[in-house]
Write an enzyme that holds these catalytic residues in place. Structure first.
Site, PDB file in Angstrom:
ATOM      1  N   GLU A   1       0.828  -1.207   0.000  1.00 27.12           N
ATOM      2  CA  GLU A   1       0.000   0.000   0.000  1.00 27.12           C
ATOM      3  C   GLU A   1       0.866   1.262   0.000  1.00 27.12           C
ATOM      4  OE1 GLU A   1      -3.621  -0.630   2.124  1.00 27.12           O
ATOM      5  OE2 GLU A   1      -3.575   1.366   2.975  1.00 27.12           O
TER       6      GLU A   1
ATOM      7  N   GLU B   1       2.004   1.698  -3.414  1.00 27.80           N
ATOM      8  CA  GLU B   1       0.874   2.128  -4.247  1.00 27.80           C
ATOM      9  C   GLU B   1       0.633   3.638  -4.051  1.00 27.80           C
ATOM     10  OE1 GLU B   1      -2.828   0.120  -3.320  1.00 27.80           O
ATOM     11  OE2 GLU B   1      -3.929   1.227  -4.859  1.00 27.80           O
TER      12      GLU B   1
ATOM     13  N   CYS C   1      -8.563  -2.166   4.247  1.00 27.64           N
ATOM     14  CA  CYS C   1      -8.390  -3.381   5.058  1.00 27.64           C
ATOM     15  C   CYS C   1      -9.594  -3.693   5.928  1.00 27.64           C
ATOM     16  CB  CYS C   1      -7.111  -3.332   5.868  1.00 27.64           C
ATOM     17  SG  CYS C   1      -6.766  -1.760   6.602  1.00 27.64           S
TER      18      CYS C   1
ATOM     19  N   SER D   1      -7.524   1.572  -1.955  1.00 30.00           N
ATOM     20  CA  SER D   1      -6.279   0.887  -2.292  1.00 30.00           C
ATOM     21  C   SER D   1      -6.636  -0.472  -2.894  1.00 30.00           C
ATOM     22  CB  SER D   1      -5.455   0.680  -1.024  1.00 30.00           C
ATOM     23  OG  SER D   1      -4.539  -0.359  -1.227  1.00 30.00           O
TER      24      SER D   1
ATOM     25  N   LYS E   1     -15.298  -9.856   8.740  1.00 31.11           N
ATOM     26  CA  LYS E   1     -14.230 -10.676   8.154  1.00 31.11           C
ATOM     27  C   LYS E   1     -14.756 -12.036   7.696  1.00 31.11           C
ATOM     28  CE  LYS E   1     -10.492  -8.118   8.589  1.00 31.11           C
ATOM     29  NZ  LYS E   1      -9.830  -7.670   7.359  1.00 31.11           N
TER      30      LYS E   1
ATOM     31  N   GLU F   1     -16.057 -11.291   4.335  1.00 31.52           N
ATOM     32  CA  GLU F   1     -14.920 -10.947   3.463  1.00 31.52           C
ATOM     33  C   GLU F   1     -14.265 -12.227   2.935  1.00 31.52           C
ATOM     34  OE1 GLU F   1     -11.045  -8.054   3.584  1.00 31.52           O
ATOM     35  OE2 GLU F   1     -11.204  -9.432   5.256  1.00 31.52           O
TER      36      GLU F   1
ATOM     37  N   GLU G   1     -13.968 -12.289  -5.452  1.00 34.22           N
ATOM     38  CA  GLU G   1     -12.897 -11.515  -6.110  1.00 34.22           C
ATOM     39  C   GLU G   1     -11.576 -11.589  -5.353  1.00 34.22           C
ATOM     40  OE1 GLU G   1     -15.492 -10.396  -4.285  1.00 34.22           O
ATOM     41  OE2 GLU G   1     -15.817  -8.299  -4.873  1.00 34.22           O
TER      42      GLU G   1
ATOM     43  N   CYS H   1     -10.269  -1.785  15.059  1.00 28.79           N
ATOM     44  CA  CYS H   1     -10.582  -3.205  15.300  1.00 28.79           C
ATOM     45  C   CYS H   1     -10.665  -3.576  16.767  1.00 28.79           C
ATOM     46  CB  CYS H   1      -9.521  -4.083  14.675  1.00 28.79           C
ATOM     47  SG  CYS H   1      -9.501  -3.963  12.907  1.00 28.79           S
TER      48      CYS H   1
HETATM   49 FE1  HC1 Z   1      -8.173  -5.587  11.892  1.00 30.24          FE
HETATM   50 FE2  HC1 Z   1      -6.607  -5.772   9.899  1.00 30.24          FE
HETATM   51  S1  HC1 Z   1      -6.300  -4.368  11.654  1.00 30.24           S
HETATM   52  S2  HC1 Z   1      -8.779  -5.083   9.737  1.00 30.24           S
HETATM   53  O1  HC1 Z   1      -8.883  -4.076  12.366  1.00 30.24           O
HETATM   54  O2  HC1 Z   1      -6.038  -4.499   8.611  1.00 30.24           O
HETATM   55  O3  HC1 Z   1     -10.439  -7.384  11.941  1.00 30.24           O
HETATM   56  O4  HC1 Z   1      -7.136  -6.426  14.520  1.00 30.24           O
HETATM   57  O5  HC1 Z   1      -6.918  -8.196  11.344  1.00 30.24           O
HETATM   58  O6  HC1 Z   1      -7.153  -7.902   7.857  1.00 30.24           O
HETATM   59  O7  HC1 Z   1      -3.843  -6.755  10.346  1.00 30.24           O
HETATM   60  C1  HC1 Z   1      -9.602  -6.694  12.064  1.00 30.24           C
HETATM   61  C2  HC1 Z   1      -7.612  -6.100  13.598  1.00 30.24           C
HETATM   62  C3  HC1 Z   1      -7.139  -7.095  11.182  1.00 30.24           C
HETATM   63  C4  HC1 Z   1      -6.873  -7.089   8.589  1.00 30.24           C
HETATM   64  C5  HC1 Z   1      -4.865  -6.408  10.126  1.00 30.24           C
END
Ligand code: HC1
Ligand code: SF4
Length: 571
Positions: free
Chosen positions: A278, A281, A298, A318, A357, A360, A365, A500
Site C-alpha cells: 500500500e 501504491e 483493510c 487501495s 471478516k 470478506e 474476487e 478493530c
Molecule cells: Fe483488523 Fe486488519 S487491523 S482489519 O482491524 O487491517 O479485523 O485487529 O486483522 O485484515 O492486520 C480486524 C484487527 C485485522 C486485517 C490487520
C-alpha cells in the site's frame, strides 16, 4: 455543577448529568437495561426507575436531568417491586433457554434477573412467533431473544449512520428488524457487528464457525494453520476474566498450539506486507497522477459501506487486499511451496475481532486460482469459547511466541484507529527521506478524536492525511471531500469506532462497565505497549518480509504480488 442527594449520599456533578450518572458517582448502582451510554438514553425499559422527593410519579433515571437540591431514592420497597414486575413482564415473552444460549452467563438480562431476585414468572402469556435469520455469513438475528431495548437500532442508525435495523409493527407485534423484515443478507448491512456489541442479549450474534474449525483440526489430511489479528490479543483475556485491555499475546499463542493447530501465525506479518504494497501504491499514485486521495481497504465493513453508499470512491480504495486475505494467499503459495504442502490441503483459520471478516473471506474476487485465501473465520469471542471447551486453564499458561517464519512488526498497531496510517507513514517517510528515521511515533493520528488530520512533510513533499473510525464519521469526512472542502493524499477509514479493538467480534462489555471505562482506549493501550516492546517497528525492516520479497515476490507491486495480494472492488 449541581449538588443533590442520592439515598442520603451528597454528590456534586456537572449539570449535564442524568440521575443515573450522578448515582454512579455516588457509588449507587441503579439497575438499567436499555441504557447504553451516549448511544441509547431513551428510558424505554423502565427498569432504572427512582423516586424524587416532591414528585408523585416514579421516573426513569437515565433520562432524568439532575437539579440543584434534588433528593433521590433508588432502593425502596415499591421501586424494588416495580422493577421486578417490569422485568417479569419482559421475561414473559423471552425465549428463556438460557442454558443453551450463546450469551449464557454473559447476558445483561440474565444478570439483571439474578440481581433483582426474579424467582418466578407470574405473567406467562402470549409469545412472539420465533423467527431466526441465519442467511448471512456473519450475523444471526433471533427475534425470540430480542427485548426491544433499541440499543442496536441507535447504534446502527446514529453511530454508524446506516439504519439497517428499526422497530416495525405495533403493540405486541413490535419487532426490531431490517425493513420489510428482510434478511440481514439482503439489505446493505456491512456486518460490522456493532449491533451485536450493543445488544444486551443474544438477539444479535455472530454466526459461529467453531465446529468447522474443530473438524479441520481433527482431519489428519489437513495442515491446519491459524492467524490472529492484531486486536485479538488486546481483548481475549476479557473472556478469561482478566481486566479490559490486558495484553495476552503469549498465552494466546500457547493456547492455540495446545488446541492442535499445526502452526500459529501473526496477522501482523500480513499487515506489514500490506504496508509494503500500500505504501508503494501511494507513492506511485502521488508520483504518477493516480486517483487521490487513496483510501485504505483493510476494514471489510468499510469496504462494503463504500460499495453501498459511496461507489464514487471505489477507485480511491487501495487495491491491496486486507492483511487477513494476504496472509491466506501467502500461506497457500509461498509457504506451501517452501514446505512442500499441497495448497488444497492447507486449511487457514483466522481469529478476528470482526464479524465482517467472515463475509470478506467468502468474497469471490479475493480468490486466487479459484482457491479461497481463508477457510474459516472465528471471532475473539468464539476463540474464548473454544479455549474453554478444550478445558485449557488460560491464566496459568506460559507465554509462547508465534511461529517465526512469518512474524510481524509495526503491523500490531493496525488494530487501533490511526494505526494503519502510522505504520504506513513510518515506511513512506523512510523511503522519501532515504533514511532510517528515529522519530516514528505519529501522535497526530493516535487517539479517539472522530476525525484526525495532519500534514507531514517528507523528503520535501507535503502529504495531507486524515483518519476516521466508525462509518458515521466516514460519512462526515467523505461528504467534505466530495464537496471539495477537504483534500488529502491518503485517508484511513475503519468501519468501527476505535478501530478493530472494538470490532463486532470482541468480548462483550456490559453497559454498566462502559459507564466507567472507554473500552477503545484501554484496548488500544495494549497494542501501543506491544509496539513499544517490539524491537523492529517498521514494516520495511521486517526480516521475514524482506525474505519474502527476495525469495518470492521480487518487489512491491510486482506481477506476482498483484496476482496474490491485490484485487479490484466494483459494484
Ligand atoms: Fe483488523 Fe486488519 S487491523 S482489519 O482491524 O487491517 O479485523 O485487529 O486483522 O485484515 O492486520 C480486524 C484487527 C485485522 C486485517 C490487520
Ligand atoms: Fe447495522 Fe452493522 Fe449491525 Fe449491519 S452489522 S445491522 S450495519 S450495526
Amino acid at each position: 455543577n449541581v449538588s443533590l442527594t442520592i439515598d442520603g449520599i451528597k454528590v456534586e456533578v456537572p449539570s449535564c448529568y442524568t440521575v443515573l450518572e450522578a448515582a454512579r458517582e455516588a457509588g449507587v448502582d441503579i439497575p438499567s437495561l436499555c441504557y447504553l451510554k451516549s448511544i441509547n438514553e431513551v428510558g424505554a425499559c423502565r427498569i432504572c426507575m427512582v423516586e424524587v422527593e416532591g414528585s408523585r410519579n416514579i421516573q426513569a433515571s437515565c433520562v432524568l436531568p439532575v437539579a440543584e437540591g434534588m433528593s433521590v431514592k433508588t432502593n425502596t420497597k415499591s421501586l424494588r417491586d416495580v422493577r421486578k414486575a417490569t422485568l417479569e413482564l419482559i421475561l414473559s415473552n423471552h425465549n428463556r433457554e438460557c442454558l443453551t444460549c450463546a450469551r449464557n452467563k454473559n447476558c445483561e438480562l440474565q444478570s439483571l434477573a439474578e440481581e433483582l431476585n426474579v424467582d418466578k414468572i407470574t405473567y406467562e402469556g402470549a409469545k412472539t412467533e420465533p423467527q431466526i435469520d441465519l442467511k448471512s455469513d456473519s450475523i444471526i438475528r433471533d427475534n425470540s431473544k430480542c427485548i426491544l431495548c433499541g440499543r442496536c437500532v441507535n447504534m446502527c442508525k446514529d453511530v454508524q449512520e446506516i439504519g439497517i435495523l428499526d422497530f416495525t409493527n405495533r403493540g405486541f407485534e413490535t419487532e426490531v428488524a431490517p425493513a420489510f423484515n428482510k434478511s440481514m443478507a439482503d439489505v446493505p448491512c456491512i456486518y460490522c457487528g456493532q449491533c451485536i456489541v450493543a445488544c444486551p442479549v443474544a438477539a444479535l450474534r455472530e454466526k459461529e464457525d467453531i465446529e468447522k474449525v474443530w473438524d479441520a483440526i481433527d482431519n489428519k489430511d489437513l495442515h491446519v494453520v491459524v492467524q490472529t489479528a492484531p486486536a485479538v490479543r488486546a481483548a481475549l483475556g476479557e473472556e478469561m476474566g482478566l481486566p479490559i485491555g490486558t495484553r495476552v499475546t503469549g498465552k494466546m499463542v500457547t493456547a492455540l498450539k495446545r488446541m492442535g493447530f499445526d502452526k500459529v501465525f501473526d496477522t501482523n506479518f500480513a499487515a506489514d506486507l500490506t504496508i509494503m504494497e500500500e505504501g508503494h501504491e501511494l507513492l506511485d499514485r502521488i508520483q504518477n497522477n493516480g486517483v487521490l486521495p487513496m483510501i485504505t481497504s483493510c476494514s471489510p465493513g468499510w469496504v462494503r459501506f463504500c460499495e453501498f453508499n459511496y461507489p464514487e470512491f471505489l477507485e480511491n480504495l487501495s487495491s491491496c487486499k486486507s492483511p487477513q486475505q494476504m496472509m491466506g494467499a501467502i500461506l497457500k503459495s509461498y509457504y506451501a511451496e517452501k514446505n512442500d504442502i499441497d495448497p488444497k490441503k492447507i486449511f487457514v483459520v483466522s481469529v478476528m475481532p470482526c464479524t465482517s471478516k467472515k463475509t470478506e473471506a467468502t468474497r469471490p474476487e479475493l480468490n486466487v486460482d479459484g482457491l479461497r485465501d481463508i477457510d474459516a473465520v472465528i471471532t475473539t469471542r468464539e476463540l474464548g469459547k473454544m479455549i474453554k471447551q478444550a478445558r485449557i486453564d488460560f491464566n496459568k499458561l506460559e507465554d509462547n511466541s508465534f511461529d517465526d517464519d512469518l512474524c510481524g512488526t509495526a503491523g500490531v498497531i493496525f488494530g487501533v484507529t490511526g494505526g494503519v496510517m502510522e505504520a504506513a507513514l513510518r515506511t513512506v517517510a523512510d523511503v522519501l527521506e532515504d533514511k532510517d528515521l528515529e522519530e516514528i511515533d505519529y501522535n497526530q493520528v493516535r487517539g479517539i478524536k472522530e476525525i484526525k488530520e495532519a500534514e507531514v512533510t517528507l523528503g520535501g513533499k507535503t502529504i495531507k492525511i486524515a483518519v476516521v473510525h466508525g462509518t458515521g464519521n466516514a460519512v462526515k469526512l467523505l461528504d467534505m471531500v466530495k464537496a471539495g472542502e477537504k483534500d488529502y493524499h491518503f485517508i484511513e477509514i475503519m468501519g468501527c469506532s476505535g478501530g478493530c479493538v472494538t470490532g463486532g467480534g470482541q468480548p462483550h462489555v456490559s453497559a454498566k462497565d462502559k459507564m466507567d471505562v472507554d473500552v477503545r482506549v484501554e484496548r488500544a493501550k495494549a497494542l501501543y505497549e506491544e509496539d513499544r516492546l517490539t524491537e523492529v517497528r517498521k514494516s520495511h525492516k521486517n526480516e521475514a518480509i524482506l525474505k519474502l520479497y527476495k525469495e518470492y515476490l521480487e518487489k512491491p507491486n510486482s506481477h506476482k504480488a498483484h496476482k496474490l495480494l491485490h484485487t479490484h472492488y466494483n459494484k
